[in-house]
Write a protein that holds these residues in place. Structure first.
Motif, PDB file in Angstrom:
ATOM      1  N   HIS A  13      11.569   8.656  -3.957  1.00  0.00           N
ATOM      2  CA  HIS A  13      12.619   7.852  -2.800  1.00  0.00           C
ATOM      3  C   HIS A  13      12.009   7.800  -1.374  1.00  0.00           C
ATOM      4  CE1 HIS A  13      13.244  12.392  -2.571  1.00  0.00           C
ATOM      5  NE2 HIS A  13      13.785  11.920  -1.373  1.00  0.00           N
ATOM      6  N   TYR A  45      23.195   9.273   0.632  1.00  0.00           N
ATOM      7  CA  TYR A  45      22.310   9.097  -0.389  1.00  0.00           C
ATOM      8  C   TYR A  45      22.819   8.035  -1.272  1.00  0.00           C
ATOM      9  CZ  TYR A  45      20.853  13.776   1.522  1.00  0.00           C
ATOM     10  OH  TYR A  45      20.346  14.849   2.246  1.00  0.00           O
ATOM     11  N   ARG A  47      21.444   5.250  -4.663  1.00  0.00           N
ATOM     12  CA  ARG A  47      20.746   5.088  -5.751  1.00  0.00           C
ATOM     13  C   ARG A  47      20.745   3.761  -6.438  1.00  0.00           C
ATOM     14  NH1 ARG A  47      20.436   7.662  -9.846  1.00  0.00           N
ATOM     15  NH2 ARG A  47      20.780   6.078 -11.434  1.00  0.00           N
ATOM     16  N   ASP A  51      17.128   3.919 -11.655  1.00  0.00           N
ATOM     17  CA  ASP A  51      16.424   5.270 -11.191  1.00  0.00           C
ATOM     18  C   ASP A  51      17.193   6.229 -11.632  1.00  0.00           C
ATOM     19  OD1 ASP A  51      14.274   4.283  -9.716  1.00  0.00           O
ATOM     20  OD2 ASP A  51      15.364   3.863  -7.894  1.00  0.00           O
ATOM     21  N   HIS A  55      19.061  10.181  -5.994  1.00  0.00           N
ATOM     22  CA  HIS A  55      19.043   9.091  -5.025  1.00  0.00           C
ATOM     23  C   HIS A  55      17.452   8.462  -5.157  1.00  0.00           C
ATOM     24  CE1 HIS A  55      17.968  12.846  -2.964  1.00  0.00           C
ATOM     25  NE2 HIS A  55      17.073  12.225  -2.294  1.00  0.00           N
ATOM     26  N   SER A  56      17.738   7.005  -4.667  1.00  0.00           N
ATOM     27  CA  SER A  56      16.520   6.496  -4.582  1.00  0.00           C
ATOM     28  C   SER A  56      16.125   6.100  -3.046  1.00  0.00           C
ATOM     29  CB  SER A  56      16.691   4.973  -5.098  1.00  0.00           C
ATOM     30  OG  SER A  56      17.321   5.143  -6.433  1.00  0.00           O
ATOM     31  N   LEU A  57      17.214   6.054  -2.340  1.00  0.00           N
ATOM     32  CA  LEU A  57      17.102   5.802  -0.571  1.00  0.00           C
ATOM     33  C   LEU A  57      18.099   6.953  -0.098  1.00  0.00           C
ATOM     34  CD1 LEU A  57      16.179   3.670   1.477  1.00  0.00           C
ATOM     35  CD2 LEU A  57      18.393   2.544   0.947  1.00  0.00           C
ATOM     36  N   LEU A 153      14.044   1.156  -6.826  1.00  0.00           N
ATOM     37  CA  LEU A 153      12.971   1.400  -5.611  1.00  0.00           C
ATOM     38  C   LEU A 153      11.637   0.986  -6.241  1.00  0.00           C
ATOM     39  CD1 LEU A 153      12.309   1.790  -2.724  1.00  0.00           C
ATOM     40  CD2 LEU A 153      12.039   4.347  -3.457  1.00  0.00           C
TER      41      LEU A 153
END
Length: 316
Positions: A13, A45, A47, A51, A55-57, A153
């Motif tokens: 992430h 957070y 997502r 993924d 979370h992705s980001l 991501l």
């Protein structure tokens, strides 16, 4: 000797800084289709639907935009400690932290340019609540019914004051493999694309025209199809999202792309690279020259000037 393609499993992430947290959250959730999965202080957070982690980001409120942390998951606990040993041998300082939900201890270090990197192994697999339960049990979450609906991501492109030094670190210490690069007529390495997986790239280093350190060129999210990129352009147009360039196809890596600016000022790429994998264990490094790059993108679109000048945080 660092084993290629093994100890780093994938890009986990990225944490982005934004001076307008609410607007950035709205962009990534309503426009791109990410799901909010928790808040902590000034951080949110998010997502993507495919993924598998918490979370992705991470979006964090800050006075200026930019990238704070890029997290890489290792392939095992033993792999994590092997990479730490390599980092120590290379003289890269590091420390332990445990400050993200769904993630175990992270070993924080940095590349030669100062971009913060977090290596970790322990991670919880996401379990969707009833409202987001997918129809197929081998998918982490139901596909979003709104926005672009980005799948995952995909990669991060760092701006660097010394591309060669940063790329060498990523290869020799973290174990990435370079797949393509740009070499200027002067012999200077202007950009290099590197992979930890069988994707054609996970991390990119591009020369920072300002000579600054630690800045971001863009982060990228992958879509299912090229048509999703075209639909994303219409969605961005309808919602007054600034489109920098595209839709079009890159010559390097052949990625179908659209570049936009999120409200905080960070550049975001929506891309469809899913059909191109590097499976050859002896893949030859592809080098592009100045003359070849002057031709522009795959179908003749000239590279827009801001692609070389815009980065975050901004430089006066």
């Amino acid at each position: 000797m660092t084993p290629p393609l093994g100890d780093i499993a994938h890009l986990g992430h990225v944490e982005l800084l934004t001076p307008d947290l609410d607007a950035s959250v709205d962009f990534f959730t309503r426009i791109l289709g990410l799901t909010e999965n928790g808040r902590d202080g000034n951080s949110v957070y998010l997502r993507t639907f495919d993924d598998y982690e918490h979370h992705s980001l991470v979006l964090t409120a800050h006075g200026t935009p930019g990238v704070r942390r890029t997290a890489l998951r290792t392939s095992s606990g033993e792999a994590l400690h092997r990479r730490i040993k390599e980092l120590e041998a290379a003289g890269r300082p590091g420390r332990w932290a445990e400050d993200e939900p769904g993630i175990g201890p992270l070993y924080l270090t940095s590349d030669p340019d100062g971009h913060e990197l977090a290596l970790y192994w322990e991670s919880e697999h996401y379990v969707a609540p009833p409202a987001l339960k997918p129809g197929l049990k081998n998918q982490p979450q139901a596909k979003p019914s709104h926005g672009v609906g980005v799948r995952r991501l995909d990669h991060v492109n760092f701006l660097g004051s010394d591309v060669a030094a940063n790329a060498a670190f990523t290869r020799d210490v973290l174990g990435a493999r370079p797949t393509e690069q740009i070499v200027l007529d002067s012999g200077t390495l202007a950009a290099q694309w590197l992979t930890f997986t069988n994707k054609s790239y996970d991390v990119v280093y591009t020369s920072d025209w300002t000579g600054s350190s630690g800045r971001l060129h863009h982060i990228a999210f992958a879509t299912d199809t090229r048509e999703d990129i075209l639909r994303a352009a219409d969605i961005c147009l309808d919602n007054d999202v600034f489109i920098e360039t595209g839709p079009h196809k890159h010559a390097i890596q052949q990625t179908f792309f659209l570049y936009v600016y999120e409200p905080g000022g960070n550049r975001v790429e929506l891309c469809n690279p899913l059909t191109r994998l590097v499976l050859a264990p002896d893949w030859p490094l592809i080098t592009w020259t100045e003359a070849e790059r002057a031709k522009g993108q795959a179908w003749g679109l000239k590279t827009i000037e801001s692609f070389h000048t815009h980065g975050t945080p901004p430089v006066a």
